[in-house]
Design a protein around this motif. Structure first.
Motif, PDB file in Angstrom:
ATOM      1  N   GLU A 142       0.838  -1.192   0.000  1.00 33.37           N
ATOM      2  CA  GLU A 142       0.000   0.000   0.000  1.00 33.37           C
ATOM      3  C   GLU A 142       0.879   1.249   0.000  1.00 33.37           C
ATOM      4  O   GLU A 142       2.022   1.205   0.483  1.00 33.37           O
ATOM      5  CB  GLU A 142      -0.888   0.017   1.258  1.00 33.37           C
ATOM      6  N   PRO A 143       0.364   2.385  -0.515  1.00 35.34           N
ATOM      7  CA  PRO A 143       1.149   3.630  -0.486  1.00 35.34           C
ATOM      8  C   PRO A 143       1.643   3.999   0.912  1.00 35.34           C
ATOM      9  O   PRO A 143       2.754   4.496   1.076  1.00 35.34           O
ATOM     10  CB  PRO A 143       0.161   4.680  -1.016  1.00 35.34           C
ATOM     11  N   ARG A 144       0.810   3.733   1.952  1.00 34.39           N
ATOM     12  CA  ARG A 144       1.232   4.062   3.315  1.00 34.39           C
ATOM     13  C   ARG A 144       2.471   3.282   3.717  1.00 34.39           C
ATOM     14  O   ARG A 144       3.377   3.801   4.375  1.00 34.39           O
ATOM     15  CB  ARG A 144       0.098   3.740   4.299  1.00 34.39           C
ATOM     16  N   LEU A 145       2.504   1.983   3.342  1.00 35.48           N
ATOM     17  CA  LEU A 145       3.646   1.148   3.709  1.00 35.48           C
ATOM     18  C   LEU A 145       4.891   1.555   2.924  1.00 35.48           C
ATOM     19  O   LEU A 145       6.008   1.540   3.453  1.00 35.48           O
ATOM     20  CB  LEU A 145       3.307  -0.330   3.466  1.00 35.48           C
ATOM     21  N   LEU A 146       4.696   1.929   1.659  1.00 31.02           N
ATOM     22  CA  LEU A 146       5.825   2.446   0.872  1.00 31.02           C
ATOM     23  C   LEU A 146       6.415   3.685   1.537  1.00 31.02           C
ATOM     24  O   LEU A 146       7.646   3.854   1.615  1.00 31.02           O
ATOM     25  CB  LEU A 146       5.360   2.795  -0.548  1.00 31.02           C
ATOM     26  N   ALA A 147       5.540   4.562   2.055  1.00 26.49           N
ATOM     27  CA  ALA A 147       6.018   5.783   2.705  1.00 26.49           C
ATOM     28  C   ALA A 147       6.742   5.477   4.008  1.00 26.49           C
ATOM     29  O   ALA A 147       7.788   6.068   4.313  1.00 26.49           O
ATOM     30  CB  ALA A 147       4.835   6.713   2.954  1.00 26.49           C
ATOM     31  N   LEU A 148       6.198   4.525   4.788  1.00 30.92           N
ATOM     32  CA  LEU A 148       6.830   4.185   6.059  1.00 30.92           C
ATOM     33  C   LEU A 148       8.212   3.568   5.876  1.00 30.92           C
ATOM     34  O   LEU A 148       9.129   3.807   6.667  1.00 30.92           O
ATOM     35  CB  LEU A 148       5.933   3.220   6.846  1.00 30.92           C
ATOM     36  N   LEU A 149       8.384   2.750   4.825  1.00 35.11           N
ATOM     37  CA  LEU A 149       9.665   2.087   4.557  1.00 35.11           C
ATOM     38  C   LEU A 149      10.583   2.916   3.670  1.00 35.11           C
ATOM     39  O   LEU A 149      11.730   2.539   3.438  1.00 35.11           O
ATOM     40  CB  LEU A 149       9.414   0.728   3.889  1.00 35.11           C
ATOM     41  N   ASN A 150      10.038   4.040   3.163  1.00 37.27           N
ATOM     42  CA  ASN A 150      10.782   4.847   2.194  1.00 37.27           C
ATOM     43  C   ASN A 150      11.213   3.985   0.999  1.00 37.27           C
ATOM     44  O   ASN A 150      12.354   4.042   0.526  1.00 37.27           O
ATOM     45  CB  ASN A 150      12.016   5.482   2.853  1.00 37.27           C
ATOM     46  N   ALA A 151      10.250   3.152   0.531  1.00 35.50           N
ATOM     47  CA  ALA A 151      10.537   2.151  -0.505  1.00 35.50           C
ATOM     48  C   ALA A 151      10.037   2.617  -1.863  1.00 35.50           C
ATOM     49  O   ALA A 151       9.167   3.489  -1.971  1.00 35.50           O
ATOM     50  CB  ALA A 151       9.885   0.819  -0.137  1.00 35.50           C
ATOM     51  N   GLU A 152      10.574   2.003  -2.906  1.00 34.12           N
ATOM     52  CA  GLU A 152      10.149   2.238  -4.282  1.00 34.12           C
ATOM     53  C   GLU A 152       9.953   0.898  -4.972  1.00 34.12           C
ATOM     54  O   GLU A 152      10.433  -0.143  -4.510  1.00 34.12           O
ATOM     55  CB  GLU A 152      11.190   3.065  -5.035  1.00 34.12           C
ATOM     56  N   LEU A 153       9.248   0.911  -6.098  1.00 32.47           N
ATOM     57  CA  LEU A 153       9.062  -0.320  -6.870  1.00 32.47           C
ATOM     58  C   LEU A 153      10.438  -0.844  -7.290  1.00 32.47           C
ATOM     59  O   LEU A 153      11.307  -0.083  -7.715  1.00 32.47           O
ATOM     60  CB  LEU A 153       8.188  -0.057  -8.095  1.00 32.47           C
ATOM     61  N   GLY A 154      10.603  -2.172  -7.149  1.00 33.58           N
ATOM     62  CA  GLY A 154      11.886  -2.789  -7.488  1.00 33.58           C
ATOM     63  C   GLY A 154      12.758  -3.045  -6.282  1.00 33.58           C
ATOM     64  O   GLY A 154      13.702  -3.860  -6.355  1.00 33.58           O
ATOM     65  N   ASP A 155      12.500  -2.368  -5.149  1.00 40.16           N
ATOM     66  CA  ASP A 155      13.268  -2.621  -3.926  1.00 40.16           C
ATOM     67  C   ASP A 155      12.969  -4.022  -3.407  1.00 40.16           C
ATOM     68  O   ASP A 155      11.903  -4.596  -3.662  1.00 40.16           O
ATOM     69  CB  ASP A 155      12.918  -1.600  -2.844  1.00 40.16           C
ATOM     70  N   VAL A 156      13.934  -4.566  -2.648  1.00 35.06           N
ATOM     71  CA  VAL A 156      13.771  -5.892  -2.049  1.00 35.06           C
ATOM     72  C   VAL A 156      13.627  -5.719  -0.545  1.00 35.06           C
ATOM     73  O   VAL A 156      14.470  -5.086   0.104  1.00 35.06           O
ATOM     74  CB  VAL A 156      14.975  -6.794  -2.367  1.00 35.06           C
ATOM     75  N   ILE A 157      12.524  -6.233   0.020  1.00 28.58           N
ATOM     76  CA  ILE A 157      12.271  -6.085   1.449  1.00 28.58           C
ATOM     77  C   ILE A 157      12.328  -7.458   2.126  1.00 28.58           C
ATOM     78  O   ILE A 157      12.184  -8.493   1.484  1.00 28.58           O
ATOM     79  CB  ILE A 157      10.906  -5.421   1.713  1.00 28.58           C
ATOM     80  N   GLU A 158      12.564  -7.411   3.437  1.00 24.12           N
ATOM     81  CA  GLU A 158      12.623  -8.642   4.232  1.00 24.12           C
ATOM     82  C   GLU A 158      11.249  -8.919   4.838  1.00 24.12           C
ATOM     83  O   GLU A 158      10.691  -8.073   5.542  1.00 24.12           O
ATOM     84  CB  GLU A 158      13.644  -8.506   5.352  1.00 24.12           C
ATOM     85  N   VAL A 159      10.736 -10.103   4.555  1.00 23.95           N
ATOM     86  CA  VAL A 159       9.465 -10.560   5.127  1.00 23.95           C
ATOM     87  C   VAL A 159       9.753 -11.890   5.803  1.00 23.95           C
ATOM     88  O   VAL A 159       9.865 -12.925   5.141  1.00 23.95           O
ATOM     89  CB  VAL A 159       8.377 -10.718   4.049  1.00 23.95           C
ATOM     90  N   GLY A 160       9.918 -11.851   7.124  1.00 20.88           N
ATOM     91  CA  GLY A 160      10.292 -13.062   7.838  1.00 20.88           C
ATOM     92  C   GLY A 160      11.685 -13.521   7.435  1.00 20.88           C
ATOM     93  O   GLY A 160      12.639 -12.737   7.430  1.00 20.88           O
ATOM     94  N   ALA A 161      11.792 -14.801   7.032  1.00 24.09           N
ATOM     95  CA  ALA A 161      13.093 -15.385   6.710  1.00 24.09           C
ATOM     96  C   ALA A 161      13.483 -15.225   5.250  1.00 24.09           C
ATOM     97  O   ALA A 161      14.531 -15.720   4.834  1.00 24.09           O
ATOM     98  CB  ALA A 161      13.084 -16.879   7.089  1.00 24.09           C
ATOM     99  N   ILE A 162      12.662 -14.576   4.441  1.00 21.59           N
ATOM    100  CA  ILE A 162      12.970 -14.453   3.015  1.00 21.59           C
ATOM    101  C   ILE A 162      12.912 -12.992   2.582  1.00 21.59           C
ATOM    102  O   ILE A 162      12.453 -12.122   3.321  1.00 21.59           O
ATOM    103  CB  ILE A 162      11.977 -15.276   2.155  1.00 21.59           C
ATOM    104  N   THR A 163      13.444 -12.742   1.390  1.00 21.64           N
ATOM    105  CA  THR A 163      13.348 -11.405   0.790  1.00 21.64           C
ATOM    106  C   THR A 163      12.454 -11.490  -0.447  1.00 21.64           C
ATOM    107  O   THR A 163      12.495 -12.475  -1.199  1.00 21.64           O
ATOM    108  CB  THR A 163      14.732 -10.883   0.386  1.00 21.64           C
ATOM    109  N   LEU A 164      11.654 -10.447  -0.624  1.00 22.53           N
ATOM    110  CA  LEU A 164      10.711 -10.396  -1.743  1.00 22.53           C
ATOM    111  C   LEU A 164      10.807  -9.042  -2.420  1.00 22.53           C
ATOM    112  O   LEU A 164      11.075  -8.022  -1.776  1.00 22.53           O
ATOM    113  CB  LEU A 164       9.277 -10.624  -1.246  1.00 22.53           C
TER     114      LEU A 164
END
Length: 832
Positions: A142-164
């Motif tokens: 969601e846009p809110r989560l992108l703002a909180l993480l300061n993320a952009e499309l194409g970035d790789v984030i950590e979700v538990g034990a994996i990256t997506l």
């Protein structure tokens, strides 16, 4: 025998065609077509609207049926659904912290499989109509989560034990689940990646959902098979608390549209009754001639009954065709609300039952209003050929009124399915008009005794004598005029007040964002930052989750009735304070005072369901502590408004004991959206809910319903004109005879004209006063029992409406009765 029947059918048809060509059936035909058209529009349109709402509900669930479970759902249940020919899919929801470099945020994770979504809309910023969720290895934020993480499309984030990889920005998810007050920003991932992420362990707080779609009978069968096997943590979900703003607005709009159509049909019925009586009077001579030539009473009766049958068939076909066009217009107005963004938006088709109800309008209206006068034609004595003063014995007036009311009540209830509205309009309206009829006759009698008639001019004296010569007939004519004005006034008052109510609840700057989980120390600073950014803010409300556990020493869990109520099976959002929230109205008891101790105010709707009353003692479990409070007031809450509303409000002394956080709402215009991102990042612990799409949807609905209302007003106006014409023509013969006699005795045209003007100015003024009185009473009852609105009495109407109605009716009457003045007396006297 069969040849005679066919001959009678053909004769009746030929006579009907001749009557239509002569213009003697114009009012009856127009009124019937109008009644059928109105019934078709509302019955068909309402059924299509109900179907659309049902589909909308399915979209909000993401399926036709949805099962919630705290544990993974058995594969056998999916197989049962597939055997029944149903589609299935699975979703899994849980909270989790996600990371991007040094940034972290709590997200509401939703894992979906390849079959998602079954129903509803799923959209990203680049694609507004997706048919499947993220692929394996990808996530949507969601846009809110992108703002909180300061993320952009194409970035790789950590979700538990994996990256997506962040593959898309999700902007619409119509089946979003969860409590309104505890939503975190959404992260959507593929269900196949959950196991590798190692986020779901035994004891984890998760929500599994089995989504099912298909035929209704198969769905009912599956639900019936699974219900006995459900564990305590499993349940079928409904939409009890979702989309109340849209549902409440549609409910009021549908009630109003039904009211408008109902009143149009009633006016059409009254026009038919008056025109049918006039028609019967004009055919007494021809019926007597038929009896003289050997026709039996049964033959004459059937001759006119067959005409009614042909008339019902002919007008039904035309009315259904016009009604089809009318409901298509209304459908197109509202289709875009239920199918936003669709180039071919439409509502589901109506079933045969809606068309069947509409097609019964003409025969039922004719039976109720035209049948009694026409049946009297078969009872005309053959002696009338020699003695024209002989008239057939009329039906008992109560029988005529009773039949008409019964037919109208039956018809209106069939297509409105609203017993309260039907009784208020049909029974309540009849009682009010009956009372006004007796009052009117008494006033005419009293005025006749008080007015010094000898001092009046000849024109005024003759006009007053015309009014008082037959007070009953004059009263009926005044009531016909007043009923027309009353109906139009009711429609106008309800329309204006409904629009004002909608606009009050949903002004252009209605809050489109709700901020939740604000800590006490953050409230002032957070609101100051919102105000500094140029946002329109509202009051911050304290809130805390809690559960109602005991009612008057009865434990809720152990009581069979209480345990069935959904509000008692979950945490409620509790609030309170010294100020009554805006839009809440105390209906019983009194609001908290400065000295109030351990008191609670309950929403009227919840109190009614649980049969609670003032003085009852309640116990709540709030964060492990028991809070006991006495009910001191009941409140009417407008759940359709876009404002924070609460079932439970505590007195200030209890609020101070609770572990509170706060809720506020604010309006962000489109040009200031970019400023919201900084505030989101400055306050990462505050949950923000974007209601912009819901607000736009409801405002669009109200705008389009307003247009639909305007179209139906045309039908009501046309029906009113028909009643006025029928009422004026009902006395035309008597006026022609009286005018001819007066002209023969030396009266001038100008004097006759003045007589008519004065007579109808008086009748119009009386009609205006009665219309205002009746409209005020009926509207007050409708507002109390149906629309649940506060009614404001319209005192200004008592001043200007009688004047306007006097002028309007006088102008219409003199225009329609011009032949009374212009017709040569000799022509009229030769017809006597």
């Amino acid at each position: 025998m069969q040849t005679n029947a066919i001959h009678l059918l053909l004769l009746s048809f030929r006579l009907l065609i001749a009557e239509i060509r002569a213009g003697k059936m114009t009012v009856i035909m127009l009124a019937l077509v109008l009644a059928v058209s109105s019934a078709t529009i509302i019955s068909v349109f309402s059924q299509r609207l109900d179907s659309a709402m049902l589909n909308k509900s399915s979209e909000l669930l993401g399926a036709d049926l949805r099962l919630l479970s705290r544990e993974e759902i058995s594969k056998d249940w999916y197989q049962q659904a597939q055997v029944l020919g149903l589609e299935t899919t699975t979703t899994l929801e849980f909270p989790s912290v996600v990371l991007l470099g040094e940034e972290m945020a709590l997200a509401a994770v939703k894992a979906v499989d390849q079959g998602y979504p079954l129903k509803g809309q799923l959209a990203t910023k680049k694609n507004s109509a997706l048919e499947e969720g993220p692929a394996s290895g990808k996530v949507w934020l969601e846009p809110r989560l992108l703002a909180l993480l300061n993320a952009e499309l194409g970035d790789v984030i950590e979700v538990g034990a994996i990256t997506l990889e962040v593959a898309a920005e999700i902007i619409n998810e119509s089946d979003r689940a969860g409590n309104f007050y505890s939503l975190s920003p959404r992260l959507m991932m593929n269900l196949q990646d959950v196991a590798a992420a190692k986020l779901v362990q035994p004891g984890s707080r998760v929500s599994w959902r089995m989504l099912v779609a298909g035929e209704s009978l198969a769905l009912e069968s599956l639900k019936k098979d699974l219900e006995p096997s459900l564990a305590s943590h499993q349940s079928f979900e409904s939409l009890t608390d979702n989309n109340q703003a849209l549902a409440a607005s549609l409910s009021k709009a549908r009630s109003y549209l039904s009211l408008a159509a109902m009143l149009a049909i009633i006016l059409a019925g009254i026009a038919i009754a008056m025109a049918a009586q006039d028609y019967a009077r004009h055919h007494f001579d021809s019926s007597a001639l038929l009896r003289t030539l050997g026709a039996s009473r049964s033959y004459v009766t059937r001759l006119y009954l067959y005409q009614l049958m042909y008339l019902a068939l002919f007008t039904s076909v035309i009315g259904l065709m016009l009604g089809y066009v009318g409901q298509e217009v209304l459908t197109q107005l509202l289709a875009s609300v239920f199918n936003p963004g669709s180039s071919e938006a439409s509502l589901p088709s109506a079933g045969y039952s809606a068309w069947f109800i509409a097609s019964l309008t003409a025969p039922i209206t004719l039976i109720g209003f035209a049948l009694p006068p026409l049946l009297s034609l078969g009872r005309v004595s053959p002696l009338r050929v020699l003695r024209r003063e002989l008239e057939p014995m009329a039906w008992n007036s109560w029988a005529i009124y009773g039949l008409g009311l019964a037919m109208m009540a039956l018809l209106n209830y069939w297509f409105s399915q609203n017993l309260t509205m039907t009784l208020i309009i049909i029974v309540g309206g009849f009682v009010i008009l009956l009372a006004l009829l007796f009052i009117l006759q008494f006033l005419l009698f009293s005025a006749d005794k008080l007015i010094p008639k000898a001092k009046l001019s000849m024109s005024l004296r003759f006009a007053w004598q015309q009014i008082n010569r037959d007070r009953y007939r004059t009263s009926i004519q005044v009531l016909a005029f007043s009923l027309t004005l009353m109906v139009m006034l009711i429609i106008a008052i309800v329309r204006n007040d409904l629009l004002q109510d909608w606009q009050k609840n949903l002004p252009q700057d209605s809050a489109n964002f709700f901020a939740m989980n604000i800590q006490g120390y953050q409230v002032d600073r957070y609101q100051q930052d919102l105000e500094a950014a140029g946002f329109v803010i509202s009051t911050a409300f304290p809130m805390v989750p809690g559960r109602l556990t005991i009612i008057n020493d009865v434990v809720v869990k152990s009581d069979v009735e209480y345990s069935k109520d959904p509000a008692l099976q979950r945490d409620l959002v509790l609030s309170g304070g010294r100020e009554l929230p805006l839009g809440n109205i105390i209906t019983e008891g009194a609001w908290f005072t400065k000295t109030s101790l351990a008191e609670v105010s309950i929403a009227q709707s919840l109190a009614k369901r649980l049969r609670l009353k003032i003085g009852d003692q309640l116990v709540f479990d709030v964060a492990g502590q028991n809070i006991s409070a006495r009910i001191s007031s009941l409140r009417k809450v407008d759940w359709g408004s876009m404002k924070p509303n609460f079932y439970i409000l505590f007195s200030a002394d209890l609020v101070e004991q609770l572990p509170l956080n706060y809720l506020t709402s604010f309006y962000v215009s489109e040009e200031y959206n970019h400023l919201l991102t900084k505030i989101i990042r400055d306050y990462p612990g505050i949950t923000l809910l974007d209601m912009s799409q819901v607000l736009i949807q409801v405002q669009s609905l109200l705008g389009q319903v307003t247009l639909a209302v305007e179209y139906l007003l045309i039908l009501v106006l046309f029906a009113g004109i028909l009643v006025l014409i029928a009422a004026l023509h009902s006395s035309l013969d008597d006026r022609l005879r009286q005018g001819a006699i007066l002209r023969t005795l030396g009266a001038k045209r100008q004097q006759l004209k003045l007589m008519q003007w004065f007579e109808f100015i008086v009748l119009g003024a009386l009609a205006g006063i009665i219309a205002v009185a009746g409209a005020e009473i009926i509207c007050w009852i409708l507002y109390q029992k149906l629309f649940e609105l506060e009614y404001s009495w319209h005192f200004s109407y008592w001043l200007w409406l009688p004047v306007m109605s006097a002028l309007l009716i006088a102008v219409l009457a003199n225009r329609n009765l011009i032949q009374v003045i212009k017709q040569p007396p000799l022509v009229i006297l030769r017809k006597l």
